[in-house]
Design a protein around this motif. Structure first.
Motif: not given
Length: 142
Positions: A43-49, A51-63
């Motif tokens: 999922v993280v790799l797909s998000m980065r693919t 264009g969802i990067e760094g802080e946004h990935v962490q934000g989704v994980s926190r949420l």
């Protein structure tokens, strides 16, 4: 190349306590839980693919982590017309991930505020079932 070649730094704070329970589960269940780590990395790799990067990935994980912990919050009846949080740990974790004070979320889950015609504000304690509805409404709103 569609897939970024950088390494996946997965923040282990967002994993549920399921790994502690892993020893008491059957082999099939244990493999499924351990497979979740690989799924998260996908999922993280797909998000980065996309264009969802760094802080946004962490934000989704926190949420997501906050919603999972919020779902674990339970209530106990204190008297006829009020309730309390049964176990503070899930509430504290949810608040940590949402970055809100525990007292604020606890009050939002266990009471409601009414305003009278004269403009006075009243805090009304919720019963257990009402608090469960409140918890679910907060989760939907998030």
């Amino acid at each position: 190349m569609l897939v970024p070649s950088r390494s996946l730094a997965v923040d282990k704070r967002f994993y549920s306590p399921a790994t502690r329970v892993c020893q008491s589960l059957a082999d099939d269940d244990r493999r499924a839980i351990l497979h979740d780590k690989g799924r998260r990395e996908e999922v993280v790799l797909s998000m980065r693919t996309v264009g969802i990067e760094g802080e946004h990935v962490q934000g989704v994980s926190r949420l997501l982590a906050s919603l999972l912990h919020l779902g674990d919050v339970s209530f106990t009846q204190t008297d006829e017309d009020a309730c309390n949080i049964a176990d503070a740990a899930p509430l504290q974790k949810a608040c940590e991930y949402l970055q809100v004070p525990v007292e604020v979320l606890e009050e939002a889950l266990t009471s409601r505020t009414m305003k009278s015609c004269s403009g006075s504000l009243y805090k009304i304690p919720l019963k257990v079932q009402e608090a469960c509805y409140s918890r679910d409404a907060v989760a939907k709103a998030v």
